[in-house]
Design an enzyme around this catalytic site. Structure first.
Site, short mmCIF file in Angstrom:
data_model
loop_
_atom_site.label_atom_id
_atom_site.label_comp_id
_atom_site.label_asym_id
_atom_site.label_seq_id
_atom_site.Cartn_x
_atom_site.Cartn_y
_atom_site.Cartn_z
N CYS A 140 10.01 46.79 -16.23
CA CYS A 140 11.28 46.64 -15.52
C CYS A 140 12.07 47.96 -15.61
O CYS A 140 12.25 48.48 -16.72
CB CYS A 140 12.08 45.50 -16.14
N CYS A 149 16.46 39.82 -16.24
CA CYS A 149 17.65 40.65 -16.08
C CYS A 149 18.09 40.73 -14.63
O CYS A 149 19.16 41.27 -14.33
CB CYS A 149 17.43 42.06 -16.64
N ARG A 207 -5.81 38.61 -6.04
CA ARG A 207 -5.31 37.81 -4.90
C ARG A 207 -4.59 38.70 -3.88
O ARG A 207 -4.71 38.49 -2.68
CB ARG A 207 -4.39 36.70 -5.41
N ASP A 245 1.38 34.27 0.57
CA ASP A 245 0.56 35.38 1.09
C ASP A 245 1.24 36.23 2.16
O ASP A 245 0.71 37.27 2.56
CB ASP A 245 -0.79 34.83 1.61
N HIS A 288 7.72 29.18 -2.42
CA HIS A 288 7.11 29.57 -3.70
C HIS A 288 7.07 31.08 -3.89
O HIS A 288 6.28 31.59 -4.67
CB HIS A 288 5.70 28.98 -3.81
N CYS A 342 11.81 40.77 -12.90
CA CYS A 342 11.76 41.03 -14.34
C CYS A 342 11.43 39.75 -15.09
O CYS A 342 12.06 38.71 -14.88
CB CYS A 342 13.11 41.58 -14.79
N THR A 391 -1.41 21.09 3.77
CA THR A 391 -0.97 20.94 2.38
C THR A 391 -1.40 19.58 1.87
O THR A 391 -1.33 18.58 2.59
CB THR A 391 0.56 21.14 2.21
N GLN A 426 4.70 26.92 1.61
CA GLN A 426 4.42 26.98 0.17
C GLN A 426 3.53 28.17 -0.14
O GLN A 426 3.24 28.43 -1.30
CB GLN A 426 3.70 25.69 -0.26
N ASN A 428 -4.41 18.19 9.00
CA ASN A 428 -5.17 18.50 7.79
C ASN A 428 -6.64 18.14 8.03
O ASN A 428 -6.93 17.22 8.80
CB ASN A 428 -4.62 17.69 6.59
P1 NAD Z 1 -3.73 22.78 -1.85
O1 NAD Z 1 -4.74 23.78 -2.29
O2 NAD Z 1 -3.29 21.75 -2.77
O3 NAD Z 1 -4.20 22.00 -0.55
C1 NAD Z 1 -4.68 22.62 0.57
C2 NAD Z 1 -4.73 21.57 1.68
O4 NAD Z 1 -5.17 22.22 2.86
C3 NAD Z 1 -5.69 20.41 1.42
O5 NAD Z 1 -5.03 19.20 1.71
C4 NAD Z 1 -6.85 20.66 2.41
O6 NAD Z 1 -7.41 19.47 2.88
C5 NAD Z 1 -6.13 21.40 3.50
N1 NAD Z 1 -6.94 22.32 4.30
C6 NAD Z 1 -7.92 23.16 3.88
N2 NAD Z 1 -8.39 23.90 4.90
C7 NAD Z 1 -7.69 23.52 6.00
C8 NAD Z 1 -7.69 23.91 7.36
N3 NAD Z 1 -8.52 24.85 7.82
N4 NAD Z 1 -6.83 23.30 8.22
C9 NAD Z 1 -5.98 22.34 7.78
N5 NAD Z 1 -5.92 21.92 6.50
C10 NAD Z 1 -6.76 22.50 5.62
O7 NAD Z 1 -2.56 23.68 -1.34
P2 NAD Z 1 -1.04 23.41 -1.37
O8 NAD Z 1 -0.77 22.00 -1.05
O9 NAD Z 1 -0.44 24.46 -0.57
O10 NAD Z 1 -0.56 23.58 -2.90
C11 NAD Z 1 -1.02 24.50 -3.82
C12 NAD Z 1 -0.03 25.61 -4.20
O11 NAD Z 1 -0.79 26.75 -4.45
C13 NAD Z 1 0.91 26.00 -3.12
O12 NAD Z 1 2.16 25.55 -3.43
C14 NAD Z 1 0.89 27.53 -3.03
O13 NAD Z 1 2.05 28.10 -3.62
C15 NAD Z 1 -0.26 27.94 -3.87
N6 NAD Z 1 -1.32 28.63 -3.11
C16 NAD Z 1 -1.00 29.51 -2.11
C17 NAD Z 1 -1.99 30.15 -1.38
C18 NAD Z 1 -1.61 31.12 -0.26
O14 NAD Z 1 -0.52 31.67 -0.30
N7 NAD Z 1 -2.47 31.31 0.73
C19 NAD Z 1 -3.34 29.88 -1.66
C20 NAD Z 1 -3.64 28.98 -2.70
C21 NAD Z 1 -2.62 28.37 -3.40
ZN ZN Z 2 14.61 43.61 -16.69
#
Ligand code: NAD
Ligand code: ZN
Length: 255
Positions: free
Chosen positions: A152, A136, A75, A109, A124, A132, A193, A106, A218
């Site tokens: 660590c 610790c 990732r 990245d 997140h 760690c 989200t 959330q 969304n």
């Molecule tokens: P999710 O995967 O549950 O939902 C993604 C949402 O984005 C969906 O509702 C979808 O319809 C919408 N979506 C997809 N493409 C889109 C676009 N181009 N424009 C607008 N909306 C769009 O993601 P989440 O709700 O963030 O929850 C999952 C958890 O997974 C998060 O809390 C996060 O920590 C983690 N995560 C992070 C990443 C990252 O950092 N890029 C990637 C995957 C998962």
């Molecule tokens: Zn440690």
């Protein structure tokens, strides 16, 4: 004829043009157009046989740190090769346009910071930090590349990714800062989200109950139907730049 263009509701633009305190809450969908897959999308390649819920937990790391680490390394590579998209850039512009703008993400990245957002609450955590596993207190940036989980420097336990795993609590400072921003805001934008994951989902309800206007961007319907006054159906990488330009034009008209 091209695709129909989602209209920007005048009430939403007007409110954003005058609001002093706005919060944006972003999820994995905001990074989808950068080529970073959301969790609801199928995992690809080597990782297709695992569900994220089987990898992103303390139990999974304790049982098999190398496999979980390798998934995070995959990732990190993916994100390092990706670039912020116009949605990330538009959110960075909102920060200079609206005096009290707070971004809660959330995502792990780091793409908001790379697009120039300075005030970001990373709910997140971040893929590129470590802490760690024995608790610790040691924290460090992840050396890159890093094919094996490091040890660590203080206690010799495994270092783990500095993200919040399934079943873990949100760091208290991030949670308090997010709640404080949501309680004061006039407008909450919920972007990309699924709003299924608590307590992030609870923030939208909290804003609504505190009297803020809630708008959602969304590509698909989410669980926020009863809460959001405005729903913009479409990709954030297209809608956010249009929204920021409309708000900028309205703000210039008023200034
Ligand atoms: P999710 O995967 O549950 O939902 C993604 C949402 O984005 C969906 O509702 C979808 O319809 C919408 N979506 C997809 N493409 C889109 C676009 N181009 N424009 C607008 N909306 C769009 O993601 P989440 O709700 O963030 O929850 C999952 C958890 O997974 C998060 O809390 C996060 O920590 C983690 N995560 C992070 C990443 C990252 O950092 N890029 C990637 C995957 C998962
Ligand atoms: Zn440690």
């Amino acid at each position: 004829m091209g695709d129909p263009v989602t209209p920007l509701p005048a009430g939403l633009v007007g409110r954003l043009a005058t609001a002093r305190r706005v919060v944006a809450l972003t999820g994995a969908g905001v990074s989808a157009e950068s080529g970073v897959p959301t969790f609801r999308e199928a995992q690809t390649g080597l990782w297709a046989r695992f569900r994220p819920e089987e990898l992103a937990t303390p139990e999974a790391f304790a049982a098999d740190p190398r496999t979980v680490w390798a998934w995070y390394e995959w990732r990190r590579d993916l994100v390092a090769a990706a670039a912020p998209n116009p949605g990330h850039h538009a959110l960075a512009q909102f920060e200079s346009l609206v005096p009290g703008f707070t971004l809660i993400t959330q995502n792990v990245d780091g793409l908001h910071a790379r697009a120039g957002s300075r005030r970001v609450i990373e709910f997140h955590g971040n893929l590129f930090t470590n802490r760690c596993f024995a608790g610790c207190g040691a924290e460090a940036d992840v050396p890159r590349p890093c094919p094996e989980p490091p040890r660590c420097p203080h206690c010799g336990a495994w270092m783990r990714p500095g993200v919040v795993w399934f079943g873990e609590a949100i760091p208290i400072e991030a949670l308090q800062a997010a709640k404080a921003a949501v309680d004061r805001c006039e407008m909450l934008l919920v972007i990309g989200t699924s709003a299924l994951v608590t307590p992030a989902a609870g923030l939208a309800l909290r804003a609504h109950e505190a009297g803020a206007m809630v708008a959602e961007i969304n590509i698909s319907p989410t669980g926020l139907d009863g809460v959001a006054q405005f729903r913009l159906a479409g990709p954030s990488g297209e809608l956010l730049p249009r929204l920021v330009e409309a708000v900028r034009a309205r703000r210039e008209m008023h200034s």
